[in-house]
Design a protein around this motif. Structure first.
Motif, PDB file in Angstrom:
ATOM      1  N   ASN A  22       0.834  -1.209   0.000  1.00  0.00           N
ATOM      2  CA  ASN A  22       0.000   0.000   0.000  1.00  0.00           C
ATOM      3  C   ASN A  22       0.870   1.261   0.000  1.00  0.00           C
ATOM      4  O   ASN A  22       0.633   2.224   0.715  1.00  0.00           O
ATOM      5  N   SER A  47       1.271   3.708  -2.147  1.00  0.00           N
ATOM      6  CA  SER A  47       0.743   5.014  -2.572  1.00  0.00           C
ATOM      7  C   SER A  47       0.074   5.732  -1.402  1.00  0.00           C
ATOM      8  O   SER A  47       0.247   6.941  -1.239  1.00  0.00           O
ATOM      9  N   GLU A  48      -0.655   5.000  -0.575  1.00  0.00           N
ATOM     10  CA  GLU A  48      -1.265   5.608   0.606  1.00  0.00           C
ATOM     11  C   GLU A  48      -0.174   6.055   1.581  1.00  0.00           C
ATOM     12  O   GLU A  48      -0.244   7.147   2.151  1.00  0.00           O
ATOM     13  N   ARG A  68       1.436   9.261   0.233  1.00  0.00           N
ATOM     14  CA  ARG A  68       0.544  10.423   0.400  1.00  0.00           C
ATOM     15  C   ARG A  68       0.520  10.892   1.854  1.00  0.00           C
ATOM     16  O   ARG A  68       0.566  12.091   2.122  1.00  0.00           O
ATOM     17  N   LEU A  69       0.461   9.946   2.783  1.00  0.00           N
ATOM     18  CA  LEU A  69       0.460  10.313   4.204  1.00  0.00           C
ATOM     19  C   LEU A  69       1.777  10.965   4.602  1.00  0.00           C
ATOM     20  O   LEU A  69       1.797  12.001   5.276  1.00  0.00           O
ATOM     21  N   ALA A  72      -2.517  13.634   2.536  1.00  0.00           N
ATOM     22  CA  ALA A  72      -3.711  12.985   3.067  1.00  0.00           C
ATOM     23  C   ALA A  72      -3.642  13.031   4.584  1.00  0.00           C
ATOM     24  O   ALA A  72      -2.553  13.121   5.164  1.00  0.00           O
ATOM     25  N   MET A 132      -3.921  11.359   8.181  1.00  0.00           N
ATOM     26  CA  MET A 132      -3.792  10.029   8.752  1.00  0.00           C
ATOM     27  C   MET A 132      -4.844   9.819   9.836  1.00  0.00           C
ATOM     28  O   MET A 132      -5.021  10.654  10.712  1.00  0.00           O
ATOM     29  N   PHE A 190      -2.458   3.742  10.967  1.00  0.00           N
ATOM     30  CA  PHE A 190      -2.211   3.402   9.566  1.00  0.00           C
ATOM     31  C   PHE A 190      -1.252   2.221   9.578  1.00  0.00           C
ATOM     32  O   PHE A 190      -0.198   2.280  10.192  1.00  0.00           O
TER      33      PHE A 190
END
Length: 116
Positions: free
Chosen positions: A33, A35-36, A39-40, A45, A47, A51
């Protein structure tokens, strides 16, 4: 990166982003994961703890705050620490939440990790 880029020109932001491309590619290699996670880490994005980063080597990393993201990014994506693959013993002195210990054991395949 958005939080870190305040006051930079668009050209400076692009140069900074391109300079970090190897880290993003390593993150993609390390995490399912990714990409998430990226971004975080970049602040693109919000959080919602926890996570959980899903490592491709059969491990998970739980992040409860932004500092945890920064720590795991430096260890796994920026590769700020070097462990010879298959090292016999790795000492993690000041192991904190154990992310470097996980890296040494799962990614570098250290035979034994001692975390204090």
């Amino acid at each position: 990166m958005s939080r870190m880029n305040r006051g930079l020109s668009p050209a400076q932001i692009v140069r900074t982003g391109l300079g970090r491309l190897p880290e993003v590619l390593e993150c993609r290699r390390q995490f399912a994961n990714w990409s998430e996670f990226a971004r975080l880490y970049a602040g693109l994005a919000e959080m919602t703890p926890p996570f959980v980063a899903l490592g491709r080597e059969g491990f998970t990393l739980e992040h409860r705050e932004a500092a945890d993201l920064a720590t795991s990014w430096q260890i796994f994506c920026a590769q700020s620490y070097h462990v010879p693959r298959g090292a016999k013993i790795v000492l993690d002195l000041g192991a904190n939440i154990g992310m470097f210990s996980v890296y040494a054991a799962r990614v570098a395949r250290a035979q034994r990790v001692i975390a204090l």
